[in-house]
Design an enzyme around this catalytic site. Structure first.
Site, PDB file in Angstrom:
ATOM      1  N   ASP A 185       0.782  -1.253  -0.065  1.00  0.00           N
ATOM      2  CA  ASP A 185       0.046   0.090  -0.153  1.00  0.00           C
ATOM      3  C   ASP A 185       0.826   1.366   0.055  1.00  0.00           C
ATOM      4  O   ASP A 185       1.799   1.134   0.055  1.00  0.00           O
ATOM      5  CB  ASP A 185      -0.785  -0.066   1.396  1.00  0.00           C
TER       6      ASP A 185
ATOM      7  N   ASP B 295      -4.803  -2.946   4.874  1.00  0.00           N
ATOM      8  CA  ASP B 295      -5.337  -2.296   6.123  1.00  0.00           C
ATOM      9  C   ASP B 295      -6.802  -2.271   6.073  1.00  0.00           C
ATOM     10  O   ASP B 295      -7.571  -2.208   7.278  1.00  0.00           O
ATOM     11  CB  ASP B 295      -4.922  -1.075   6.542  1.00  0.00           C
TER      12      ASP B 295
ATOM     13  N   ASP C   8      -9.240  -5.530   1.849  1.00  0.00           N
ATOM     14  CA  ASP C   8      -8.016  -6.079   1.531  1.00  0.00           C
ATOM     15  C   ASP C   8      -7.948  -7.578   1.997  1.00  0.00           C
ATOM     16  O   ASP C   8      -6.832  -8.307   1.677  1.00  0.00           O
ATOM     17  CB  ASP C   8      -6.981  -5.558   2.217  1.00  0.00           C
TER      18      ASP C   8
END
Length: 938
Positions: free
Chosen positions: A409, A684, A688
């Site tokens: 990310d 997070d 996901d």
């Protein structure tokens, strides 16, 4: 929100004293004394105990029983040390498992929102839960907005609608206004008052959470189990074969002058022992037949049931003995003469050969291997936790070391997650410090974040982006809590990666009528707005924000006449309100960490929901993209359109995926795995979870949702990319440490087996006694396992390409190095035996010197094992003081055994000169290890 004051600090203490902590009592642990006794269940230990008892019994008749006592003492030392190390490792795992109780929870206390560890939640606490959070306690809802809870952990229901309105009639297992510990918020958000914690909760009563998680064998464990089975099979077969050969040689040796009766008794006894030990040697023969591809044609059968097996073997042995008695009577062989049966020469020879075979098993089977793996895992996990990597699954530690691709990310991982509003452009903004009321409401009400005002500097609780907007309001003198208190929320749908926007429907005391407030990705929000509300300057402003690598958020609104709106409904005809640009600075250590990954052969790909300009700017700053590498980026929608064949072709060159959705991330991971990559993924959010599950190693952010954490293998407590690099470094070091121990122990095993087999042909049945072998193999290896398992990562570990996950742990290069070392040691030791032998055989001092040289060669080889992969000097003491301490203990232990072992270890004290000669004479092992490694190129 401000209407809830929550508990005061003193009330929290009172509640905890009255109702207890929010911890579920773990299941009863096996008592330590039972764990210790389990160490004696090992078949090898049982055989050694029997051998020791026989040795003591025979020794009582001839006055030499101390060796049997020494065997028992050595067994006790070895088992107790193994128990202590494994017990300590299990306690470390237990501590790691308890870290889940330290995860932060949002609560209202002392009139404000703050964050506390989950274990500190008490009855009466007012808890705030958002999408993706795990509910930390049982409670009754005070407020709820579109709240849906996954109660599958308790009821099997994956989706249950919740409401703060009490009702007496409901069709669900639990009341709709009741939330339960261990369940997860899948949508919406709510506020509830805690009614039960810990064991008093529903999940505590059912003891579901107390179930110990059973870890399946990891690929590494399977490899080591297979290796141990091979070695054990060969060891048992060689041991039985050696016993038979030595006995046959003894029978035909005219120097022994055995009578016919003694030879007959010896032959029957040997055959009976072979039958009794069939449960060990039959599987060994079958295993060897499978190695040479003959198992399909030849396979020795034996009972599968353990009890039945033993009864059959015992009955067969007794039948053989009975037949032997009958035959002896028929042939007039006097086997009942006690002077014949109890002849000490016969019994001592038989025991000696039995000891030789048992010693072969002891030295060949790598008892310390499982303990080395356990210690390495425990030590690596503890160190990784200290470096902000909470390991949830054992296999993640080893797998991370083989990672070839990291899909990361952006926010919080590559950036600092300290978002600040840098630029803004709102319609109706006069440039003064006072913002239009619609802007204030959009920032304060259409949000799920809070600010913890309990201590300075003020911290954000919840979504970092929403929190940055609230802090910006506060800096302008606007208290978001007042705006929220004056707003009645009718419906709210939080931001999701699929929708790319968040909306809130409600009514404010500062504004007439109902309002629909929307915020999200600019292109998404603009597509919902009336064209006339979008000026040409807005697009220019937006482009300028994005070029500066600012995260851009657009706002829009409309007056509404409806009282509710479905999550699937996309609003249209909105009025554009404005945009803000939020800066999230790159972490200082990210460029270096990414450079280290590239040097280690690990490809790094950034997957973000940001627009192209922002994503590329961050990618360049982080070192993912070259200055002219825009072609190495792709949008999520464009990636979705590519067929699999085309996607597989371009994927290796893609470094940045922008405007990515969870499905794009999941597909990227799956395709990378099809290209035979070992993929690590960070995430997070709740969305996901599929990608985290699919990845070989899922890394959840410490600030992420509980759903993401539950789907992960490792939790990054500081959300930092550098922590991912540290996890990779420790994973590689763990694997190398086990390889070091394998090299060290198998070298000892091969040399010792060869020496024991060669001994009888040099004129001495046992050049190394059983007690000496127990010191070398069980005790010294235990120390070596601890020493090598705690080696920290060295500078060279990240300078090599990732290992193949399918590579056998004993690589061809290490195997060649091992064989080369073992052959040299064997030749030196056999040469020493030949040199020491004289007409009278061997003196006690000769055998003590041989034993001391053998151990010292292994002692120096421990340093060779330590530097098997380079990165540390032979005598580098600063990097691992524990290694130095253990090496010192081994040396002092050897000194004590030689000087004071006496009859138990068959040693006599050596002089200082002899010690000096032995140490200097064996030190060239270090030089040999260095040269051999250079030639073999490990």
């Amino acid at each position: 929100m401000s209407s809830y004051k929550g508990l005061t600090d003193s009330e929290v203490i009172q509640s905890r004293n009255l109702h207890g902590a929010n911890i579920i009592t773990p299941p009863p642990q096996t008592p330590w004394w039972k764990l210790l006794l389990e160490k004696f269940e090992d078949p090898i230990i049982k055989i050694l105990i029997v051998a020791a008892i026989i040795a003591i019994a025979i020794g009582i008749t001839n006055g030499h029983y101390l060796e049997g006592v020494g065997i028992i003492v050595a067994i006790l030392l070895a088992t107790i040390m193994a128990f202590i190390n494994e017990y300590k490792a299990s306690k470390e795992f237990e501590l790691l498992n308890n870290v889940n109780d330290e995860l932060p929870v949002k609560v209202i206390r002392n009139g404000g929102v703050t964050s506390v560890p989950k274990r500190d939640v008490v009855v009466g606490d007012i808890v705030i839960v958002d999408r993706g959070d795990e509910i930390p306690s049982d409670g009754v809802l005070l407020e709820s907005v579109s709240l849906i809870v996954n109660e599958s952990s308790l009821t099997g229901e994956p989706s249950t609608n919740k409401t703060s309105i009490p009702t007496d009639s409901f069709k669900t297992t639990y009341s709709p206004n009741q939330v339960l510990k261990g369940t997860t918020v899948t949508d919406g958000h709510g506020i509830y008052r805690t009614t039960a914690v810990g064991d008093s909760t529903e999940i505590g009563k059912t003891a579901r959470a107390a179930t110990v998680e059973v870890n399946n064998p990891t690929p590494l464990t399977k490899q080591l189990q297979k290796l141990s089975e091979y070695i054990s099979s060969a060891a048992f077969f060689i041991a039985i074969l050696a016993f038979v050969i030595l006995t046959v040689f003894d029978l035909i040796n005219p120097a022994n002058s055995y009578t016919l009766e003694q030879e007959y008794i010896l032959a029957v006894t040997v055959i009976a022992i072979i039958i009794l030990l069939a449960k060990y040697w039959v599987p060994s023969v079958n295993a060897i037949l499978s190695w040479i591809k003959l198992s399909a044609k030849i396979h020795l059968p034996y009972p599968n049931n353990t009890r039945r097996q033993m009864l059959v073997l015992l009955a067969s042995a007794m039948l053989l003995v009975l037949m032997g008695l009958v035959i002896a009577v028929l042939l007039n062989i006097d086997i009942f003469n006690t002077s014949v049966v109890l002849d000490s020469n016969l019994l001592s020879h038989l025991l000696s050969y039995f000891m030789v075979s048992m010693t072969l098993i002891v030295v060949a089977v790598p008892e310390g291997l499982s303990m080395s793996v356990t210690l390495s895992l425990a030590y690596s996990m503890r160190k990784m936790t200290a470096e902000n990597n909470l390991v949830r699954k054992l296999q993640a530690t080893e797998t991370m070391g083989a990672a070839t691709v990291i899909c990361t990310d952006k926010t919080g991982t590559l950036t600092q997650n300290r978002m600040q509003v840098i630029e803004w452009d709102f319609q109706g903004d006069t440039g003064s410090n006072e913002l239009p009321i619609l802007v204030k409401l959009s920032l304060a009400v259409n949000s799920t974040a809070h600010i913890d005002f309990s201590h300075e500097p003020y911290t954000i609780v919840g979504n970092p982006t929403d929190g940055a907007l609230l802090l910006w309001l506060y800096q302008k003198g606007i208290d978001y809590r007042v705006l929220r208190d004056g707003f009645t929320t009718l419906a709210q749908h939080p931001f999701s990666s699929e929708k790319k926007y968040m909306l809130t429907l409600g009514q404010s005391t500062d504004f007439e009528g109902k309002l629909l407030l929307v915020k999200g990705a600019p292109e998404k929000v603009m597509s919902m707005c009336e064209p006339q509300s979008l000026s040409s300057s807005v697009l220019e402003k937006l482009r300028g924000f994005q070029v500066k690598a600012l995260r851009t958020i657009a706002f829009a609104y409309s007056k509404s006449v409806v009282d509710s709106i479905a999550d699937s409904d996309m609003p249209q005809g909105l009025t554009f309100l404005g945009i803000v640009g939020i800066a999230d600075p790159l972490r200082d250590d990210v460029p270096t960490a990414i450079s280290e990954c590239h040097m280690a052969g690990i490809d790094v790909k950034m997957v973000t929901g940001d627009n192209q300009d922002t994503a590329i700017a961050i990618g360049k700053n982080a070192g993912l993209l070259a200055s002219n590498a825009e072609h190495a980026s792709i949008s999520g929608p464009d990636f979705e359109k590519l067929p699999d064949d085309e996607a597989l072709r371009v994927l290796p060159g893609i470094k940045v995926m922008y405007r990515a959705r969870p499905t794009d991330k999941l597909r990227m991971v799956s395709l990378l795995q099809r290209l035979h990559n070992v993929v690590a993924v960070t995430g997070d959010g709740t969305n996901d979870a599929p990608a985290l599950n699919q990845a070989d190693v899922g890394l959840a952010m410490g600030s992420g949702t509980q759903v993401a954490k539950d789907a992960s293998d490792i939790i990054l407590l500081d959300d930092s990319f550098s922590s991912i690099v540290n996890a990779t470094r420790w994973g590689r070091a763990l694997y190398q440490n086990i390889q070091k121990f394998l090299y060290f122990q198998l070298t000892i095993n091969l040399v010792a087996v060869a020496i024991v087999l060669t001994g009888p042909f040099t004129g001495f049945d046992l050049p190394l006694t059983v007690t000496q072998m127990l010191w070398v193999n069980l005790i010294m290896d235990t120390f070596a396992a601890l020493a090598l398992a705690t080696e920290p990562p060295h500078s060279e570990v990240m300078k090599k390409k990732p290992r193949s996950p399918h590579e056998f742990i004993l690589s061809s290069a290490i195997f060649r190095y091992l064989i080369t070392t073992a052959v040299l040691f064997y030749l030196v030791l056999v040469g020493l035996l030949i040199y020491l032998k004289h007409d009278e055989g061997f003196s006690d001092r000769d055998l003590t010197g041989f034993f001391n040289v053998f151990v010292l060669m292994q002692f120096w080889n421990l340093f060779n094992a330590r530097r098997l992969f380079g990165g540390v000097g032979v005598f580098s003491f600063s990097s691992n003081k524990l290694f130095v301490a253990i090496a010192t203990i081994i040396l002092l232990g050897q000194f004590a055994i030689v000087q004071f072992g006496g009859e138990v270890f068959r040693t006599v004290p050596l002089t200082g000169k002899e010690w000096l000669i032995h140490i200097i004479a064996t030190m060239p092992v270090l030089i040999f290890g260095y040269l051999a490694k250079k030639i073999i190129k490990i």
